[in-house]
Scaffold this active site. Structure first.
Site, PDB file in Angstrom:
ATOM      1  N   TYR A 150       0.717  -1.277   0.032  1.00  0.00           N
ATOM      2  CA  TYR A 150       0.021  -0.047   0.094  1.00  0.00           C
ATOM      3  C   TYR A 150       0.787   1.331  -0.053  1.00  0.00           C
ATOM      4  O   TYR A 150       0.179   2.391  -0.219  1.00  0.00           O
ATOM      5  CB  TYR A 150      -0.940  -0.110   1.172  1.00  0.00           C
ATOM      6  N   PHE A 428      -9.543  -5.065  10.685  1.00  0.00           N
ATOM      7  CA  PHE A 428     -10.624  -4.792  10.086  1.00  0.00           C
ATOM      8  C   PHE A 428     -10.445  -4.953   8.495  1.00  0.00           C
ATOM      9  O   PHE A 428      -9.127  -5.046   8.181  1.00  0.00           O
ATOM     10  CB  PHE A 428     -11.300  -3.407  10.479  1.00  0.00           C
TER      11      PHE A 428
HETATM   12  C1  LIG Z   1      -2.819  -7.844  -3.157  1.00  0.00           C
HETATM   13  C2  LIG Z   1      -3.702  -7.905  -4.587  1.00  0.00           C
HETATM   14  C3  LIG Z   1      -4.942  -7.341  -4.045  1.00  0.00           C
HETATM   15  C4  LIG Z   1      -3.047  -7.211  -5.720  1.00  0.00           C
HETATM   16  O1  LIG Z   1      -4.108  -7.252  -6.702  1.00  0.00           O
HETATM   17  P1  LIG Z   1      -3.534  -7.044  -8.451  1.00  0.00           P
HETATM   18  O2  LIG Z   1      -4.686  -6.677  -9.001  1.00  0.00           O
HETATM   19  O3  LIG Z   1      -2.863  -8.218  -8.749  1.00  0.00           O
HETATM   20  O4  LIG Z   1      -2.544  -5.869  -8.177  1.00  0.00           O
HETATM   21  P2  LIG Z   1      -2.155  -4.696  -9.185  1.00  0.00           P
HETATM   22  O5  LIG Z   1      -1.990  -5.435 -10.710  1.00  0.00           O
HETATM   23  O6  LIG Z   1      -3.251  -3.502  -9.524  1.00  0.00           O
HETATM   24  O7  LIG Z   1      -0.744  -4.221  -8.885  1.00  0.00           O
HETATM   25  C5  LIG Z   1      -0.718  -2.857  -8.550  1.00  0.00           C
HETATM   26  C6  LIG Z   1       0.803  -2.513  -8.151  1.00  0.00           C
HETATM   27  O8  LIG Z   1       1.090  -3.399  -7.062  1.00  0.00           O
HETATM   28  C7  LIG Z   1       1.819  -4.289  -7.144  1.00  0.00           C
HETATM   29  N1  LIG Z   1       1.505  -5.387  -6.093  1.00  0.00           N
HETATM   30  C8  LIG Z   1       0.235  -6.012  -6.098  1.00  0.00           C
HETATM   31  N2  LIG Z   1       0.072  -6.981  -5.397  1.00  0.00           N
HETATM   32  C9  LIG Z   1       1.475  -7.015  -4.678  1.00  0.00           C
HETATM   33  C10 LIG Z   1       2.084  -7.864  -3.710  1.00  0.00           C
HETATM   34  N3  LIG Z   1       1.400  -8.774  -3.219  1.00  0.00           N
HETATM   35  N4  LIG Z   1       3.507  -7.704  -3.452  1.00  0.00           N
HETATM   36  C11 LIG Z   1       4.118  -6.697  -3.944  1.00  0.00           C
HETATM   37  N5  LIG Z   1       3.572  -5.668  -4.915  1.00  0.00           N
HETATM   38  C12 LIG Z   1       2.373  -5.868  -5.237  1.00  0.00           C
HETATM   39  C13 LIG Z   1       1.995  -4.516  -8.652  1.00  0.00           C
HETATM   40  O9  LIG Z   1       3.296  -5.295  -8.732  1.00  0.00           O
HETATM   41  C14 LIG Z   1       1.750  -3.228  -9.377  1.00  0.00           C
HETATM   42  O10 LIG Z   1       2.863  -2.566  -9.100  1.00  0.00           O
HETATM   43  P3  LIG Z   1       3.363  -1.313  -9.881  1.00  0.00           P
HETATM   44  O11 LIG Z   1       2.543  -0.162  -9.432  1.00  0.00           O
HETATM   45  O12 LIG Z   1       4.917  -0.879  -9.746  1.00  0.00           O
HETATM   46  O13 LIG Z   1       2.975  -1.525 -11.362  1.00  0.00           O
HETATM   47  C15 LIG Z   1      -3.861  -9.281  -4.914  1.00  0.00           C
HETATM   48  O14 LIG Z   1      -2.672  -9.985  -5.285  1.00  0.00           O
HETATM   49  C16 LIG Z   1      -4.481 -10.402  -3.772  1.00  0.00           C
HETATM   50  O15 LIG Z   1      -5.604 -10.218  -3.679  1.00  0.00           O
HETATM   51  N6  LIG Z   1      -3.671 -10.756  -2.904  1.00  0.00           N
HETATM   52  C17 LIG Z   1      -4.266 -11.680  -1.931  1.00  0.00           C
HETATM   53  C18 LIG Z   1      -5.290 -10.796  -0.935  1.00  0.00           C
HETATM   54  C19 LIG Z   1      -4.589  -9.930  -0.309  1.00  0.00           C
HETATM   55  O16 LIG Z   1      -3.470 -10.039   0.435  1.00  0.00           O
HETATM   56  N7  LIG Z   1      -5.103  -8.547  -0.427  1.00  0.00           N
HETATM   57  C20 LIG Z   1      -4.683  -7.452   0.288  1.00  0.00           C
HETATM   58  C21 LIG Z   1      -5.385  -7.385   1.619  1.00  0.00           C
HETATM   59  S1  LIG Z   1      -4.913  -6.057   2.737  1.00  0.00           S
END
Ligand SMILES: CC(C)(COP(=O)(O)OP(=O)(O)OC[C@H]1O[C@@H](n2cnc3c(N)ncnc32)[C@H](O)[C@@H]1OP(=O)(O)O)[C@@H](O)C(=O)NCCC(=O)NCCS
Length: 428
Positions: A150, A428
């Site tokens: 984030y 949360f």
């Molecule tokens: C985390 C999550 C929501 C990311 O979704 P996504 O659609 O694949 O992410 P995006 O394609 O929009 O990525 C946006 C950016 O974040 C980065 N990013 C996304 N997930 C990441 C991760 N887990 N670790 C590191 N970087 C990450 C991407 O590389 C991309 O980077 P950039 O801005 O340099 O191009 C997804 O991997 C997920 O559902 N994870 C499991 C549930 C979870 O952990 N959710 C977060 C809850 S707090």
């Protein structure tokens, strides 16, 4: 705020980004049980939870319906289940000085593994922040599964938590006499009282948020989907005059050796030091128990002082917990109180173009005024670093060392840090 968060439409930029990827962004009508169940299933799958039972779905429909619930759909999928989820609501966040500020709380950010890394999370998060900003909400907050996600959206870790393991065969109680009355109770019997105790505790400590009934109930006892709910016990503390001031919910796990059970604390909350010491003493003196484990406690938890052998109460981890994203610098900085007076020109850099600018912060008698200025800055910092120091946690010096705050870090630290560190004691 001239529009309520529940009815805010989807963000146009996000809708466009999602459409470009061949997908569709939509708000979910949470009164439509079929559509909401699909969203709840996708959310659970996103966090690798098992397929939700009927009870878990029913609980989700009953307790999460008032959140603003957004989905991304791939309309080519026969299941019609979302491939992206997020929900949000405005939560009262206690800030230094004791006021509560409406914060845009974000949860359930998931993207289906089949659709990852196509920009879905970026569209969802950008949409949440732009919507909150447009509604005049001064900051956004979340708790995170992974700490690497984030920062790119301007969130910074603002509270930290500690996890503990106490070797109760090794330590003796050293916390002085305890008062009041402890008694076992049942979640259903105690629910209203427990919610009120939690509300008092959360209101009193910077970093805590006001909890919905559901978020409170998870702390009071097991909810649908909790593993081994029959193991949970709930003990309440009432003051000598009968005021409910705290409780602990916990589970006792057996071991091969009957005198060495382990207690896992689900939640311990205390509105007074008397409640805190009585509840800790109760846990640490339980017979047939060798270890008490407790997590998501403040970084100032007084456990080392409550035991005879300080190394018998070991910190097993310290982690970032609440992340803060400032959306409106003047509104956020004037909402909190300060323990020292002073003046500082802050140059806030925001790559998303929501909150950046140069501001003069003047604090007199603990009360801030903030105005835009063209004067030379005392400190220059990304909006994520401002989020990290906002609630008073001792983080400015580390960020200065790391180059993520430039300029007079000492002056910034002096103004923002609070004697008691902020704490958020739940997820949360
Ligand atoms: C985390 C999550 C929501 C990311 O979704 P996504 O659609 O694949 O992410 P995006 O394609 O929009 O990525 C946006 C950016 O974040 C980065 N990013 C996304 N997930 C990441 C991760 N887990 N670790 C590191 N970087 C990450 C991407 O590389 C991309 O980077 P950039 O801005 O340099 O191009 C997804 O991997 C997920 O559902 N994870 C499991 C549930 C979870 O952990 N959710 C977060 C809850 S707090």
């Amino acid at each position: 705020m001239n529009q309520s968060y529940e009815n805010a439409p989807v963000d146009e930029q996000s809708a466009h980004e999602v459409e470009e990827a061949g997908l569709r962004l939509a708000l979910v009508d949470t009164s439509d049980a079929e559509a909401f169940d699909k969203w709840l299933r996708a959310d659970q799958r996103g966090f690798h939870s098992g397929a939700p039972s009927k009870e878990v779905l029913a609980e989700g429909r009953a307790t999460l319906a008032d959140r603003r619930t957004t989905a991304v759909y791939d309309d080519l999928l026969p299941s019609r289940e979302p491939v992206g989820t997020v929900n949000s609501w405005v939560a009262p966040l206690t800030v230094p000085g004791g006021d509560r500020v409406g914060a845009w709380a974000i949860s359930s950010v998931t993207v289906a593994p089949t659709h990852r890394r196509r920009g879905i999370a970026r569209a969802l998060l950008g949409g949440e922040l732009r919507t909150a900003h447009a509604l005049g909400v001064p900051l956004a907050i979340l708790t995170v599964s992974e700490s690497v996600i984030y920062g790119r959206w301007g969130f910074g870790p603002a509270t930290f938590v500690s996890d503990w393991s106490v070797d109760t065969k090794r330590v003796r109680w050293a916390g002085g006499p305890t008062t009041g009355r402890l008694s076992f109770t049942e979640p259903d019997e105690y629910r209203e009282t427990g919610r009120a105790v939690l509300d008092a505790v959360m209101a009193a400590r910077p970093g805590e948020i006001g909890l919905s009934p559901y978020l409170s109930d998870r702390l009071i006892g097991p909810v649908a989907g909790t593993e081994n709910p029959e193991r949970y016990r709930l003990v309440r503390y009432d003051s000598p005059s009968g005021e409910p001031e705290g409780f602990v919910s916990f589970a006792v796990k057996g071991s091969d050796d009957f005198v060495r059970h382990t207690v896992e604390v689900n939640h311990l909350t205390a509105a007074t030091d008397e409640a805190l010491t009585a509840l800790w003493r109760f846990l640490l003196e339980l017979d047939l128990v060798a270890e008490v484990r407790a997590g998501v406690l403040g970084v100032d938890e007084p456990l080392p002082a409550l035991v005879s052998d300080i190394r018998g109460a070991a910190v097993t981890g310290i982690r970032d917990h609440l992340w803060v994203r400032i959306l409106d610098v003047p509104a956020a900085l004037t909402a909190r109180g300060y323990e020292r007076d002073g003046e500082l020109v802050l140059d806030v850099v925001d790559d998303l173009g929501l909150a950046g600018g140069r501001f003069r912060l003047s604090v007199t008698d603990g009360v801030a005024t903030v105005s835009e200025t063209a004067d030379a800055p005392d400190v220059t910092l990304p909006v994520a670093s401002l989020g990290s120091v906002y609630l008073g946690h001792d983080f400015a010096r580390a960020l200065g060392v790391a180059g993520r705050i430039e300029g007079d870090v000492t002056a910034l630290d002096r103004l923002f840090r609070t004697a008691v560190p902020p704490r958020l004691s739940t997820w949360f």
